[in-house]
Design a protein around this motif. Structure first.
Motif, PDB file in Angstrom:
ATOM      1  N   LYS A  85      -5.302  14.337  -7.175  1.00 62.41           N
ATOM      2  CA  LYS A  85      -4.811  13.490  -8.031  1.00 62.41           C
ATOM      3  C   LYS A  85      -5.845  12.467  -8.680  1.00 62.41           C
ATOM      4  CE  LYS A  85      -1.588  11.461  -5.538  1.00 62.41           C
ATOM      5  NZ  LYS A  85      -1.985  12.094  -4.245  1.00 62.41           N
ATOM      6  N   ASN A  86      -6.770  12.382  -8.083  1.00 61.16           N
ATOM      7  CA  ASN A  86      -7.921  11.468  -8.586  1.00 61.16           C
ATOM      8  C   ASN A  86      -8.656  12.013  -9.916  1.00 61.16           C
ATOM      9  OD1 ASN A  86      -7.520   9.952  -6.204  1.00 61.16           O
ATOM     10  ND2 ASN A  86      -8.994  11.180  -5.139  1.00 61.16           N
ATOM     11  N   VAL A  87      -9.279  11.156 -10.665  1.00 58.93           N
ATOM     12  CA  VAL A  87     -10.156  11.560 -11.726  1.00 58.93           C
ATOM     13  C   VAL A  87     -11.626  10.975 -11.708  1.00 58.93           C
ATOM     14  CG1 VAL A  87     -10.283  11.446 -14.505  1.00 58.93           C
ATOM     15  CG2 VAL A  87      -8.075  11.772 -13.314  1.00 58.93           C
ATOM     16  N   GLY A  88     -12.527  11.776 -11.747  1.00 58.14           N
ATOM     17  CA  GLY A  88     -13.896  11.039 -11.570  1.00 58.14           C
ATOM     18  C   GLY A  88     -14.066  10.493 -10.199  1.00 58.14           C
ATOM     19  N   GLY A  89     -13.410  10.813  -8.990  1.00 60.84           N
ATOM     20  CA  GLY A  89     -13.725  10.474  -7.903  1.00 60.84           C
ATOM     21  C   GLY A  89     -13.138   8.991  -7.402  1.00 60.84           C
ATOM     22  N   VAL A  90     -12.339   8.654  -8.342  1.00 61.13           N
ATOM     23  CA  VAL A  90     -11.785   7.216  -8.304  1.00 61.13           C
ATOM     24  C   VAL A  90     -10.246   7.516  -7.664  1.00 61.13           C
ATOM     25  CG1 VAL A  90     -10.737   5.097  -9.433  1.00 61.13           C
ATOM     26  CG2 VAL A  90     -12.835   6.068 -10.451  1.00 61.13           C
ATOM     27  N   ILE A  91      -9.929   6.850  -6.846  1.00 59.84           N
ATOM     28  CA  ILE A  91      -8.739   6.847  -5.969  1.00 59.84           C
ATOM     29  C   ILE A  91      -7.616   6.303  -6.891  1.00 59.84           C
ATOM     30  CG2 ILE A  91      -7.312   6.368  -4.056  1.00 59.84           C
ATOM     31  CD1 ILE A  91     -10.146   6.561  -2.266  1.00 59.84           C
ATOM     32  N   ASN A  92      -6.620   7.323  -7.136  1.00 58.33           N
ATOM     33  CA  ASN A  92      -5.443   7.102  -7.953  1.00 58.33           C
ATOM     34  C   ASN A  92      -4.249   6.458  -7.129  1.00 58.33           C
ATOM     35  OD1 ASN A  92      -3.171   7.493  -9.597  1.00 58.33           O
ATOM     36  ND2 ASN A  92      -4.846   7.597 -11.202  1.00 58.33           N
ATOM     37  N   PHE A  93      -3.670   5.377  -7.281  1.00 56.18           N
ATOM     38  CA  PHE A  93      -2.483   5.026  -6.577  1.00 56.18           C
ATOM     39  C   PHE A  93      -1.244   4.824  -7.809  1.00 56.18           C
ATOM     40  CE2 PHE A  93      -5.576   3.056  -3.717  1.00 56.18           C
ATOM     41  CZ  PHE A  93      -4.882   3.388  -2.516  1.00 56.18           C
ATOM     42  N   THR A  94      -0.187   5.183  -7.491  1.00 58.91           N
ATOM     43  CA  THR A  94       1.058   4.626  -7.899  1.00 58.91           C
ATOM     44  C   THR A  94       1.684   3.452  -7.190  1.00 58.91           C
ATOM     45  OG1 THR A  94       1.543   6.626  -8.865  1.00 58.91           O
ATOM     46  CG2 THR A  94       3.342   5.252  -8.710  1.00 58.91           C
ATOM     47  N   LEU A  95       1.842   2.225  -7.833  1.00 68.42           N
ATOM     48  CA  LEU A  95       2.283   1.191  -7.169  1.00 68.42           C
ATOM     49  C   LEU A  95       3.611   0.876  -7.632  1.00 68.42           C
ATOM     50  CD1 LEU A  95      -1.203  -0.959  -6.579  1.00 68.42           C
ATOM     51  CD2 LEU A  95      -0.041   0.713  -5.062  1.00 68.42           C
ATOM     52  N   LEU A  96       4.201  -0.206  -6.970  1.00 67.98           N
ATOM     53  CA  LEU A  96       5.537  -0.716  -7.554  1.00 67.98           C
ATOM     54  C   LEU A  96       5.452  -2.295  -7.502  1.00 67.98           C
ATOM     55  CD1 LEU A  96       7.735   1.310  -5.207  1.00 67.98           C
ATOM     56  CD2 LEU A  96       7.221   1.904  -7.724  1.00 67.98           C
ATOM     57  N   LYS A  97       5.765  -2.770  -8.932  1.00 66.69           N
ATOM     58  CA  LYS A  97       5.909  -4.369  -8.922  1.00 66.69           C
ATOM     59  C   LYS A  97       7.309  -4.560  -8.287  1.00 66.69           C
ATOM     60  CE  LYS A  97       4.996  -7.317 -12.894  1.00 66.69           C
ATOM     61  NZ  LYS A  97       4.623  -7.369 -14.331  1.00 66.69           N
ATOM     62  N   ASP A  98       8.226  -4.020  -8.371  1.00 72.85           N
ATOM     63  CA  ASP A  98       9.659  -4.179  -7.843  1.00 72.85           C
ATOM     64  C   ASP A  98      10.233  -2.707  -7.557  1.00 72.85           C
ATOM     65  OD1 ASP A  98      11.950  -5.417  -6.773  1.00 72.85           O
ATOM     66  OD2 ASP A  98      12.036  -6.935  -8.223  1.00 72.85           O
ATOM     67  N   ILE A  99      11.214  -2.683  -6.990  1.00 69.55           N
ATOM     68  CA  ILE A  99      11.811  -1.519  -6.849  1.00 69.55           C
ATOM     69  C   ILE A  99      12.088  -0.774  -8.320  1.00 69.55           C
ATOM     70  CG2 ILE A  99      14.092  -0.234  -6.220  1.00 69.55           C
ATOM     71  CD1 ILE A  99      13.835  -2.253  -3.763  1.00 69.55           C
ATOM     72  N   GLY A 100      12.008   0.222  -8.879  1.00 69.88           N
ATOM     73  CA  GLY A 100      11.939   0.762  -9.796  1.00 69.88           C
ATOM     74  C   GLY A 100      10.997   0.434 -10.896  1.00 69.88           C
ATOM     75  N   ASP A 101      10.264  -0.583 -10.601  1.00 69.64           N
ATOM     76  CA  ASP A 101       9.164  -1.016 -11.658  1.00 69.64           C
ATOM     77  C   ASP A 101       7.862  -0.444 -11.293  1.00 69.64           C
ATOM     78  OD1 ASP A 101       7.568  -2.348 -13.474  1.00 69.64           O
ATOM     79  OD2 ASP A 101       8.518  -4.284 -13.041  1.00 69.64           O
ATOM     80  N   ILE A 102       7.452   0.805 -11.901  1.00 64.66           N
ATOM     81  CA  ILE A 102       6.284   1.585 -11.539  1.00 64.66           C
ATOM     82  C   ILE A 102       5.229   1.288 -12.349  1.00 64.66           C
ATOM     83  CG2 ILE A 102       5.908   4.040 -11.486  1.00 64.66           C
ATOM     84  CD1 ILE A 102       9.065   4.439 -11.425  1.00 64.66           C
ATOM     85  N   GLN A 103       4.353   1.121 -11.532  1.00 64.47           N
ATOM     86  CA  GLN A 103       2.707   0.977 -12.197  1.00 64.47           C
ATOM     87  C   GLN A 103       1.824   2.043 -11.888  1.00 64.47           C
ATOM     88  OE1 GLN A 103       2.306  -2.443 -13.761  1.00 64.47           O
ATOM     89  NE2 GLN A 103       4.583  -2.294 -13.427  1.00 64.47           N
ATOM     90  N   ILE A 104       1.675   3.042 -12.847  1.00 61.22           N
ATOM     91  CA  ILE A 104       0.666   4.264 -12.246  1.00 61.22           C
ATOM     92  C   ILE A 104      -0.810   3.905 -12.650  1.00 61.22           C
ATOM     93  CG2 ILE A 104       2.665   5.892 -13.013  1.00 61.22           C
ATOM     94  CD1 ILE A 104       1.277   6.522 -15.591  1.00 61.22           C
TER      95      ILE A 104
END
Ligand code: GLY
Length: 353
Positions: A312-331
């Protein structure tokens, strides 16, 4: 890609028969592994006999999700007269729906297929959303295509055949769907008691969980943006899973995802403000039901390297999906090596390691 037809079955035999009848096909094939051939195929054998379906069976477990099994499916399709108008039914867990979906997508440039998932993990995740493929060169799902099944039929009565570990593995993905969707679903998931499982309640929650995934896949079938929400918990989870295989102490996918979510919820709290109380409640539920995957600080570099090689990484940078709150998705979130190591410290501390 149009919305995939997903049927939450009330009358399995009738629903399967109807799903098959609505496809135009010349020959019908059913793919199983040794386990589902023995324990699940008998429940539909009379339909298969009536329709003169031919069986193809491959070895069980993820170890058989490989080129040899794929070649076996192609060979048997060819040897038994399958044409581009033939139809394949995949009856099994994620290994069968992934490999069978890929076999169908590539045989004679693509034949139609129906998924009938038999594990909780494949009901709520693998069989829905059109990801197909096999493991290759020691890498999970290294080769495959996006191509949805014509129909997915979910027969939740198969859940009664699963042991607690396999139920919990699928439930890890359901907890993820709760976290990325809404508070109500998340809260009801954290109340489910695995000591006294209420199957009717579980079945009802499976319906909600599948709908969460369907909505996301419909918006972004090829994982360009919001489908990355489904990767929540997986950046660390895949590293735990890979380490577990390297060290010959294998864990089930959904367990690795559950522990990955502990880590990524912590990172969500630190980086984007996920609420502490919801972090604590989710971690407590995971710890109580899944236990922990033991690591010490000597493993941090290896886990970090495994995360760096995630596809899932692009250019060797580790990619996370995080959550600001439940249902508040930060890709498309990133993190420094130092903060990733702090996240592992948190994981060990809250798991009592
Ligand atoms: N299993 C994650 C996805 O289907 O995107």
């Amino acid at each position: 890609m149009s919305r995939q037809k997903v049927i939450l079955s009330k009358d399995f035999a009738k629903d399967l028969q109807e799903a098959i009848n609505t496809q135009s096909y010349d020959k019908l094939f059913v793919l199983t592994d040794e386990q589902t051939h023995e324990f699940c195929q008998p429940s539909i054998q009379n339909i298969l006999d009536e329709l003169e379906a031919q069986s193809i069976t491959i070895g069980s477990t993820d170890l058989n999700k490989n080129l040899d099994s794929l070649a076996k499916v192609w060979t048997e399709l060819g040897a038994n007269g399958a044409s581009r108008q033939s139809l394949l039914i995949n009856l099994g867990g994620g290994m069968i729906t992934d490999l069978g979906g890929f076999a169908a997508s590539t045989f004679k440039r693509g034949i139609k297929y129906i998924n009938v998932p038999t594990t909780l993990l494949s009901m709520v995740d693998a069989s829905v959303g059109g990801k197909t493929g096999i493991n290759f060169n020691g890498l999970k799902n290294e080769v495959g295509v996006f191509n949805p099944a014509s129909v997915v039929i979910i027969e939740t009565d198969f859940l009664r055949t699963l042991n607690r570990q396999n139920l919990l593995s699928g439930y890890g993905e359901m907890i993820k769907h709760g976290l990325i969707s809404n508070q109500k679903h998340w809260a009801e998931l954290l109340q489910f008691d695995f000591e006294n499982p209420e199957y009717d309640h579980l079945k009802q929650m499976v319906g909600v969980s599948v709908a969460v995934k369907e909505d996301i896949v419909e918006k972004d079938p090829f994982e360009q943006n919001i489908r990355k929400a489904l990767n929540f918990g997986h950046t660390v989870g895949h590293a735990f899973e890979s380490l577990s295989f390297i060290e010959d102490r294998p864990v089930l996918h959904g367990y690795a995802v559950a522990w990955g979510m502990v880590c990524e919820l912590y990172m969500s709290a630190v980086n984007v403000g996920f609420p502490q109380d919801k972090l604590r409640q989710t971690v407590a539920y995971i710890k109580e039901n899944y236990g922990s995957f033991p690591i010490d600080c000597k493993k941090y570099d290896q886990l970090y390297d495994l995360m760096k090689h995630d596809k899932k990484n692009v250019g060797g940078v580790i990619n996370f999906t995080l959550l600001k709150d439940i249902g508040d998705i930060q890709i498309n979130q990133t993190a420094s090596k130092e903060s990733i190591f702090e996240m592992f410290d948190f994981y060990r501390e809250c798991m009592g390691l």
